[in-house]
Design a protein around this motif. Structure first.
Motif, PDB file in Angstrom:
ATOM      1  N   PRO A   1       8.640   3.604  -3.889  1.00 21.33           N
ATOM      2  CA  PRO A   1       7.870   4.171  -2.781  1.00 21.33           C
ATOM      3  C   PRO A   1       6.407   4.373  -3.107  1.00 21.33           C
ATOM      4  CG  PRO A   1       9.363   5.805  -3.721  1.00 21.33           C
ATOM      5  CD  PRO A   1       9.626   4.515  -4.424  1.00 21.33           C
ATOM      6  N   GLY A   2       5.582   4.244  -2.084  1.00 23.50           N
ATOM      7  CA  GLY A   2       4.148   4.460  -2.223  1.00 23.50           C
ATOM      8  C   GLY A   2       3.766   5.907  -1.972  1.00 23.50           C
ATOM      9  N   ASP A   3       2.475   6.146  -1.863  1.00 22.26           N
ATOM     10  CA  ASP A   3       1.940   7.504  -1.736  1.00 22.26           C
ATOM     11  C   ASP A   3       2.510   8.275  -0.550  1.00 22.26           C
ATOM     12  OD1 ASP A   3       0.428   7.079  -3.977  1.00 22.26           O
ATOM     13  OD2 ASP A   3      -1.420   6.632  -2.874  1.00 22.26           O
ATOM     14  N   ASP A   4       2.740   7.618   0.582  1.00 24.42           N
ATOM     15  CA  ASP A   4       3.260   8.322   1.759  1.00 24.42           C
ATOM     16  C   ASP A   4       4.645   8.906   1.522  1.00 24.42           C
ATOM     17  OD1 ASP A   4       0.995   7.852   3.186  1.00 24.42           O
ATOM     18  OD2 ASP A   4       1.880   6.401   4.573  1.00 24.42           O
TER      19      ASP A   4
ATOM     20  N   GLN B   1       5.734  10.075  -1.532  1.00 21.76           N
ATOM     21  CA  GLN B   1       5.739  10.969  -2.683  1.00 21.76           C
ATOM     22  C   GLN B   1       5.794  12.416  -2.210  1.00 21.76           C
ATOM     23  OE1 GLN B   1       6.009   9.704  -5.772  1.00 21.76           O
ATOM     24  NE2 GLN B   1       5.942   7.685  -4.825  1.00 21.76           N
TER      25      GLN B   1
ATOM     26  N   ASP C   1       0.815  -1.218   0.000  1.00 21.99           N
ATOM     27  CA  ASP C   1       0.000   0.000   0.000  1.00 21.99           C
ATOM     28  C   ASP C   1       0.848   1.266   0.000  1.00 21.99           C
ATOM     29  OD1 ASP C   1      -2.363  -1.424  -0.181  1.00 21.99           O
ATOM     30  OD2 ASP C   1      -2.570  -1.585   1.989  1.00 21.99           O
ATOM     31  N   ASP C   2       0.632   2.137   1.005  1.00 22.94           N
ATOM     32  CA  ASP C   2       1.299   3.435   1.034  1.00 22.94           C
ATOM     33  C   ASP C   2       2.805   3.343   1.265  1.00 22.94           C
ATOM     34  OD1 ASP C   2      -1.082   4.716   0.529  1.00 22.94           O
ATOM     35  OD2 ASP C   2      -1.517   5.098   2.647  1.00 22.94           O
ATOM     36  N   LEU C   3       3.282   2.215   1.811  1.00 21.58           N
ATOM     37  CA  LEU C   3       4.722   2.036   1.989  1.00 21.58           C
ATOM     38  C   LEU C   3       5.403   1.921   0.632  1.00 21.58           C
ATOM     39  CD1 LEU C   3       7.215   1.605   3.768  1.00 21.58           C
ATOM     40  CD2 LEU C   3       6.659  -0.826   3.807  1.00 21.58           C
ATOM     41  N   GLY C   4       4.885   1.076  -0.235  1.00 23.78           N
ATOM     42  CA  GLY C   4       5.452   0.909  -1.563  1.00 23.78           C
ATOM     43  C   GLY C   4       5.506  -0.550  -1.965  1.00 23.78           C
ATOM     44  N   ASN C   5       6.230  -0.804  -3.039  1.00 16.27           N
ATOM     45  CA  ASN C   5       6.304  -2.139  -3.622  1.00 16.27           C
ATOM     46  C   ASN C   5       7.730  -2.664  -3.584  1.00 16.27           C
ATOM     47  OD1 ASN C   5       3.571  -1.750  -4.329  1.00 16.27           O
ATOM     48  ND2 ASN C   5       4.193  -0.759  -6.229  1.00 16.27           N
TER      49      ASN C   5
END
Length: 190
Positions: A113-116, A118, A79-83
């Motif tokens: 990185p995920g949304d958090d 960016q 999720d917001d952490l990333g892949n």
């Protein structure tokens, strides 16, 4: 919430692609503090109202499970952490038939990185500070009762030149990969 001030130093770096071009100035982030796993767990526990043992257990399990799933060839979306997923480094072979698993020389972890994570630049403030080499030279001069600091000598002594790549995993070098935001792939020793 903490101080969102990022300390940075500025360095002249040569263009690795065009040695004839004059060096340009680039920024390098300075590490203020190395946060241990225990400190990070305590920080999360304070934010979430959880017990430290619970947070530590979940994070430890997450790391173990992440490695397990990556080694099974999976891409993990957090999720917001990333892949996270893996890539391979290998030695070339003369043909596809000649290539074997022995040609594989490394397994690398890729993280996007995920949304958090960016637009961090929009959430950060920056503070120009002296390089670690300059700080150490100044402290040494002060302890010796000297009124001047030989920065050029300090930069050349012991740690190499200002354009040598630094170890991004070493918290004492003040960096991490990709800190400069520059086109050059090297981090200076600071």
């Amino acid at each position: 919430m903490g101080n969102r001030m990022i300390n940075y130093s500025v360095f002249l770096l040569p263009n690795q692609m065009n040695k004839e071009e004059a060096p340009k100035a680039y920024a390098k982030a300075q590490v203020k503090e190395v946060m241990t796993f225990r400190q990070f767990v305590a920080h999360i526990a304070e934010h979430g109202g959880h017990k430290r043992g619970q947070v530590k257990g979940v994070l430890s399990d997450m790391c173990s499970c992440l490695v397990e799933q990556l080694l099974e060839g999976k891409k993990i979306l957090l999720d917001d952490l990333g892949n996270f997923w893996i890539s391979l480094t290998s030695m070339g072979a003369e043909s596809c038939d000649a290539f074997t698993a022995k040609n594989i020389t490394g397994v690398n972890i890729i993280f996007t990185p995920g949304d958090d994570f960016q637009n961090l630049i929009g959430r950060a403030e920056f503070n120009l500070v002296a390089s670690r080499v300059a700080q150490a030279a100044t402290l040494k001069a002060e302890k010796m009762g000297e009124g001047t600091v030989d920065l050029a000598g300090a930069k050349k002594k012991g740690t190499g030149s200002m354009t040598e790549p630094a170890d991004p995993t070493d918290p004492d070098n003040g960096g991490g990969a990709g800190d400069s935001g520059a086109e050059e792939p090297t981090d200076p020793i600071v």
